[in-house]
Write a protein that holds these residues in place. Structure first.
Motif, short mmCIF file in Angstrom:
data_model
loop_
_atom_site.label_atom_id
_atom_site.label_comp_id
_atom_site.label_asym_id
_atom_site.label_seq_id
_atom_site.Cartn_x
_atom_site.Cartn_y
_atom_site.Cartn_z
N PHE A 76 0.87 -0.95 0.12
CA PHE A 76 -0.14 0.01 0.03
C PHE A 76 0.76 1.36 -0.14
N ASN A 77 0.75 2.22 -0.96
CA ASN A 77 1.40 3.24 -1.12
C ASN A 77 2.88 3.40 -1.00
N GLY A 78 3.44 1.96 -1.92
CA GLY A 78 4.78 1.61 -1.92
C GLY A 78 5.41 0.94 -0.65
N ASP A 79 4.65 0.96 0.36
CA ASP A 79 5.12 0.30 1.39
C ASP A 79 4.54 -1.27 1.44
N GLU A 80 5.49 -2.11 2.09
CA GLU A 80 5.15 -3.74 2.03
C GLU A 80 4.59 -3.87 3.57
N TYR A 81 3.59 -4.67 3.76
CA TYR A 81 3.05 -5.11 4.92
C TYR A 81 2.85 -6.52 5.04
N ASN A 82 2.92 -7.24 6.28
CA ASN A 82 2.82 -8.57 6.62
C ASN A 82 1.56 -8.74 7.57
N PHE A 83 0.41 -9.07 6.90
CA PHE A 83 -0.54 -9.31 7.97
C PHE A 83 -0.76 -10.61 8.44
N ALA A 84 -0.55 -10.87 9.79
CA ALA A 84 -0.66 -12.05 10.49
C ALA A 84 -1.84 -12.38 11.44
N PHE A 85 -2.44 -13.43 11.04
CA PHE A 85 -3.78 -13.88 11.87
C PHE A 85 -3.55 -15.05 12.65
N THR A 86 -3.18 -14.93 13.74
CA THR A 86 -2.87 -16.14 14.71
C THR A 86 -3.89 -16.49 15.51
N ARG A 87 -3.69 -18.05 15.62
CA ARG A 87 -4.65 -18.58 16.58
C ARG A 87 -3.82 -19.63 17.60
N ASP A 88 -4.18 -19.65 18.63
CA ASP A 88 -3.47 -20.47 19.81
C ASP A 88 -4.01 -21.82 19.48
N ILE A 89 -2.96 -22.77 19.33
CA ILE A 89 -3.33 -24.16 19.03
C ILE A 89 -2.92 -25.24 20.23
N THR A 90 -2.89 -24.36 21.37
CA THR A 90 -2.47 -25.34 22.76
C THR A 90 -3.22 -26.68 22.82
N GLU A 91 -4.57 -26.21 22.65
CA GLU A 91 -5.56 -27.50 22.92
C GLU A 91 -5.56 -28.38 21.82
N ARG A 92 -5.32 -27.94 20.40
CA ARG A 92 -5.36 -28.71 19.52
C ARG A 92 -4.04 -29.72 19.60
N ARG A 93 -2.97 -28.88 20.06
CA ARG A 93 -1.78 -29.78 20.15
C ARG A 93 -1.92 -31.14 21.08
#
Length: 271
Positions: A76-93
């Motif tokens: 956006f407007n020449g800048d690069e971004y990293n969007f990170a959507f994080t989920r805690d997977i402790t219970e899944r593990r």
């Protein structure tokens, strides 16, 4: 690697305030992505545009929690971004670990069942061969009365062994089906193991073995509320195994109490 935006859920998961996180870098909370790997990570992100990884995030208290992160590249407007959507997977593990452990146990149970059936098929042949062989010999009209009695004794003994094996197979089936029944009643333990000792003492005639019984409590003063038949069955099976593989040395069995509320029955041998 600068953090320029976080939502409330991120703050709660990592136990930082929003201002604290905005003053930090990604490397502070993602130890598996140090500064040295960041250029490579960014090149991969720009090429793929988005991907999902499983990694760890480190909380303010130094605790690493497993997370699944969906990463997206945005410009956006020449800048690069990293969007990170994080989920805690402790219970899944935890669930995956329990599934893995259950799978291992199931495979072990299947292996044990196969080994048990293979062993049983061998064990069944031994008394069966004796029954068939000596039954045929009994048809010989030239046998003496003593020989007939001896052969009949062997057939009876082999038949009893075969019945015991069949009972064991039935018990295994009941255990697997969850249908085994326990009948508790007052049981005089010293009397019970004295009986077992006398039964196995007969097997010492053909072996040079010291057969030792150790009882902690005086006779007729030790009573447990338990299933007498099952206790006897377990100790008998362990002793049968001990006698099968011990040709010299010692076989010892008995019991002792500990921590006031516990009784330990044991069988040990040099075989």
């Amino acid at each position: 690697g600068e953090i320029i935006y976080v939502n409330k859920a991120t703050c709660e998961m990592l136990h930082y305030t929003k201002d604290e996180l905005l003053a930090m870098q990604v490397f502070d909370i993602a130890p598996e992505y140090p500064v040295s790997l960041w250029p490579q990570h960014w090149r991969e992100l720009k090429e793929k545009k988005s991907f999902v990884i499983q990694t760890i995030h480190r909380t303010k208290f130094g605790i690493d929690i497993p997370v699944e992160t969906a990463i997206n590249f945005f410009e956006f407007n020449g800048d690069e971004y990293n969007f990170a959507f994080t989920r805690d997977i402790t219970e899944r593990r935890k669930f995956e670990k329990s599934l893995h452990e259950a799978k291992i146990k199931a495979e072990q149970a299947d292996h044990l069942k196969s080994a048990f059936l293979a062993n049983m098929s061998h064990e069944i042949r031994t008394p069966m061969n004796a029954i068939l062989g000596f039954s045929e010999l009994l048809l010989n009209e030239e046998l003496t009365v003593k020989e007939r009695k001896d052969f009949a004794t062997i057939i009876t003994s082999s038949s009893n062994s075969l019945l015991k094996l069949i009972d064991d197979i039935i018990d295994i089936s009941k255990i697997e089906a969850g249908q085994i029944k326990i009948y508790n009643a007052d049981c005089e333990i010293n009397h019970l193991i004295d009986e077992i000792y006398l039964t196995f003492s007969d097997q010492l005639k053909e072996k040079t073995i010291d057969f030792v019984l150790k009882k902690e409590k005086p006779n007729h003063q030790f009573i447990l509320n338990t299933d007498e038949f099952r206790v006897k069955q377990i100790i008998t099976n362990l002793l049968s195994n001990a006698f099968k593989f011990t040709h010299e040395g010692i076989i010892e069995f008995g019991y002792f109490t500990y921590n006031k509320n516990y009784v330990c029955f044991y069988v040990k041998d040099s075989g």
